[in-house]
Design a protein around this motif. Sequence first.
Motif, PDB file in Angstrom:
ATOM      1  N   PRO A 115       0.783  -1.247   0.000  1.00 32.27           N
ATOM      2  CA  PRO A 115       0.000   0.000   0.000  1.00 32.27           C
ATOM      3  C   PRO A 115       0.806   1.283   0.000  1.00 32.27           C
ATOM      4  N   ARG A 116       1.988   1.277   0.601  1.00 32.07           N
ATOM      5  CA  ARG A 116       2.763   2.519   0.707  1.00 32.07           C
ATOM      6  C   ARG A 116       4.047   2.486  -0.119  1.00 32.07           C
ATOM      7  N   GLY A 117       4.282   1.372  -0.799  1.00 32.91           N
ATOM      8  CA  GLY A 117       5.523   1.237  -1.561  1.00 32.91           C
ATOM      9  C   GLY A 117       5.404   1.745  -2.984  1.00 32.91           C
ATOM     10  N   LEU A 118       6.520   1.725  -3.682  1.00 31.76           N
ATOM     11  CA  LEU A 118       6.554   2.133  -5.083  1.00 31.76           C
ATOM     12  C   LEU A 118       6.027   1.009  -5.965  1.00 31.76           C
ATOM     13  N   VAL A 119       5.056   1.354  -6.799  1.00 28.95           N
ATOM     14  CA  VAL A 119       4.453   0.391  -7.726  1.00 28.95           C
ATOM     15  C   VAL A 119       4.535   0.966  -9.140  1.00 28.95           C
ATOM     16  N   PHE A 120       4.963   0.135 -10.089  1.00 31.71           N
ATOM     17  CA  PHE A 120       5.066   0.546 -11.482  1.00 31.71           C
ATOM     18  C   PHE A 120       3.957  -0.106 -12.292  1.00 31.71           C
ATOM     19  N   ALA A 121       3.165   0.711 -12.978  1.00 29.80           N
ATOM     20  CA  ALA A 121       2.198   0.196 -13.940  1.00 29.80           C
ATOM     21  C   ALA A 121       2.947  -0.231 -15.206  1.00 29.80           C
ATOM     22  N   ASN A 122       2.230  -0.905 -16.126  1.00 28.29           N
ATOM     23  CA  ASN A 122       2.914  -1.456 -17.302  1.00 28.29           C
ATOM     24  C   ASN A 122       1.950  -1.557 -18.482  1.00 28.29           C
ATOM     25  N   VAL A 123       2.345  -0.948 -19.596  1.00 30.22           N
ATOM     26  CA  VAL A 123       1.575  -1.089 -20.845  1.00 30.22           C
ATOM     27  C   VAL A 123       2.534  -1.389 -21.984  1.00 30.22           C
ATOM     28  N   GLY A 124       1.977  -1.858 -23.093  1.00 29.75           N
ATOM     29  CA  GLY A 124       2.772  -2.090 -24.281  1.00 29.75           C
ATOM     30  C   GLY A 124       2.893  -0.829 -25.114  1.00 29.75           C
ATOM     31  N   SER A 125       3.788  -0.855 -26.091  1.00 33.11           N
ATOM     32  CA  SER A 125       3.994   0.320 -26.941  1.00 33.11           C
ATOM     33  C   SER A 125       2.827   0.554 -27.889  1.00 33.11           C
ATOM     34  N   GLU A 126       1.862  -0.349 -27.889  1.00 34.02           N
ATOM     35  CA  GLU A 126       0.641  -0.155 -28.688  1.00 34.02           C
ATOM     36  C   GLU A 126      -0.406   0.670 -27.948  1.00 34.02           C
ATOM     37  N   ALA A 127      -0.159   0.971 -26.671  1.00 35.89           N
ATOM     38  CA  ALA A 127      -1.159   1.639 -25.832  1.00 35.89           C
ATOM     39  C   ALA A 127      -1.368   3.090 -26.243  1.00 35.89           C
ATOM     40  N   THR A 128      -2.589   3.564 -26.039  1.00 35.84           N
ATOM     41  CA  THR A 128      -2.900   4.980 -26.210  1.00 35.84           C
ATOM     42  C   THR A 128      -2.656   5.712 -24.892  1.00 35.84           C
ATOM     43  N   VAL A 129      -2.703   7.022 -24.941  1.00 34.21           N
ATOM     44  CA  VAL A 129      -2.557   7.811 -23.716  1.00 34.21           C
ATOM     45  C   VAL A 129      -3.660   7.465 -22.722  1.00 34.21           C
ATOM     46  N   ASP A 130      -4.890   7.360 -23.200  1.00 36.06           N
ATOM     47  CA  ASP A 130      -6.011   7.044 -22.300  1.00 36.06           C
ATOM     48  C   ASP A 130      -5.836   5.677 -21.653  1.00 36.06           C
ATOM     49  N   GLU A 131      -5.337   4.712 -22.416  1.00 33.96           N
ATOM     50  CA  GLU A 131      -5.109   3.381 -21.846  1.00 33.96           C
ATOM     51  C   GLU A 131      -4.004   3.419 -20.799  1.00 33.96           C
ATOM     52  N   ALA A 132      -2.956   4.187 -21.051  1.00 35.29           N
ATOM     53  CA  ALA A 132      -1.876   4.324 -20.075  1.00 35.29           C
ATOM     54  C   ALA A 132      -2.387   4.964 -18.784  1.00 35.29           C
ATOM     55  N   LEU A 133      -3.182   6.015 -18.920  1.00 34.26           N
ATOM     56  CA  LEU A 133      -3.747   6.680 -17.740  1.00 34.26           C
ATOM     57  C   LEU A 133      -4.657   5.740 -16.961  1.00 34.26           C
ATOM     58  N   VAL A 170       4.793   6.149 -27.827  1.00 36.82           N
ATOM     59  CA  VAL A 170       5.557   6.287 -26.588  1.00 36.82           C
ATOM     60  C   VAL A 170       5.774   7.769 -26.271  1.00 36.82           C
ATOM     61  N   GLU A 171       6.116   8.550 -27.279  1.00 40.65           N
ATOM     62  CA  GLU A 171       6.314   9.989 -27.093  1.00 40.65           C
ATOM     63  C   GLU A 171       5.048  10.659 -26.578  1.00 40.65           C
ATOM     64  N   SER A 172       3.904  10.276 -27.131  1.00 46.55           N
ATOM     65  CA  SER A 172       2.636  10.873 -26.693  1.00 46.55           C
ATOM     66  C   SER A 172       2.369  10.593 -25.222  1.00 46.55           C
ATOM     67  N   ILE A 173       2.659   9.380 -24.791  1.00 48.83           N
ATOM     68  CA  ILE A 173       2.438   9.018 -23.387  1.00 48.83           C
ATOM     69  C   ILE A 173       3.387   9.788 -22.478  1.00 48.83           C
ATOM     70  N   ILE A 174       4.648   9.860 -22.856  1.00 51.30           N
ATOM     71  CA  ILE A 174       5.630  10.591 -22.039  1.00 51.30           C
ATOM     72  C   ILE A 174       5.198  12.036 -21.845  1.00 51.30           C
ATOM     73  N   LYS A 175       4.717  12.668 -22.910  1.00 53.78           N
ATOM     74  CA  LYS A 175       4.331  14.076 -22.839  1.00 53.78           C
ATOM     75  C   LYS A 175       3.048  14.299 -22.037  1.00 53.78           C
TER      76      LYS A 175
END
Length: 353
Positions: A115-133, A170-175
């Motif tokens: 609950p209080r630790g660092l957690v990384f989400a994960n998507v593929g490079s096919e993902a859209t910004v909305d899917e990443a969010l 990937v660029e779109s998600i980063i931005k």
Amino acid sequence: MSRAKRKIDHIEYAMQVGQTRASGLDDITFLHRSFPDTIVNQISLSTKVGELQFSSPIYINAMTGGGGRKTEKINRQLAQIANVLNIPMAVGSQMSAVKDKSEQPSYKVVRQYHPRGLVFANVGSEATVDEALFCISMLEADALQIHMNVIQELVMPEGDRDFKGALKRVESIIKAIDIPVIVKEVGFGMSRETVKQLYNIGASYVDVGGFGGTNFSLIENSRRTRQMNFFDHWGIPTAVSVAETAVYNDDNLDLTIFASGGIQNALDIAKVIALGANAAGLAGTVLKWVKDDGIDRTIDNLNSLLTDLKFIMAAVGAETLTDLKKSPIIISGATREWLIERGIDTTVFANRG
């Protein structure tokens, strides 16, 4: 075949295939110091990894999720381990939960038990910004991994065949995202050309995911009728990937380097840090410990690994991970040959400090 069944297959085949010592890390040797002038109890493993504070340089890297109750159990166990040790944990690709909402619990369990630790989400490079969010929100994630797995997809019987526009996505998600975005290879390594492409689109975190760990070509070939064995030895070894990225980063680009791919013990962790990584990810090794020995023994194994890392740092005169990064190392064998062919002067690593 359903996505859920494929996820279970990946875990089972990963355990069967195992890991080799093809990461190139056996070609790295620390220069012995007779007078290291260190005290083990004064050695610190805590480190700032980009914007993230780690209690030690290790993290549990992406493994699974999206395979129903079986992968939910694995992620729960991994999250419990991460919580006890206060180390970050990444989930496997959440694209299954994007496509099928019933798979969300197999990922959400990580935040529940860490609950209080660092957690990384994960998507593929096919993902859209909305899917990443959506995937970040699912886990209240502290960072997002975007994985690149072209070779796995090519060998996978039902894999993707269209990789057009991946870098733009990937660029779109980063931005669009205000948490760290870690662009991650999946066992086939990164060249400095790839890292340059990523840096040019705004990526400041890379996980080199080098060859030498879990081999997804072997795994997918185990699921094929007609084998594509020519990809089984494809990729850039982890040691080479870290060195190439670190040398590129020497131009003061402020890249944060995550090293993964066949890291099995404390000496491997020390070596990737000395090569230039900021943190080291373990996946297959931890999964095997959990499957064979259970949670408590895995926690003991990881605690022993961190103790061993302190001993190694003491031996080379490194009181901090920053010191360890400056420790002289000798690069030999195929790793040296590869780096020399790529125009990298390995004597720089041997004569620093």
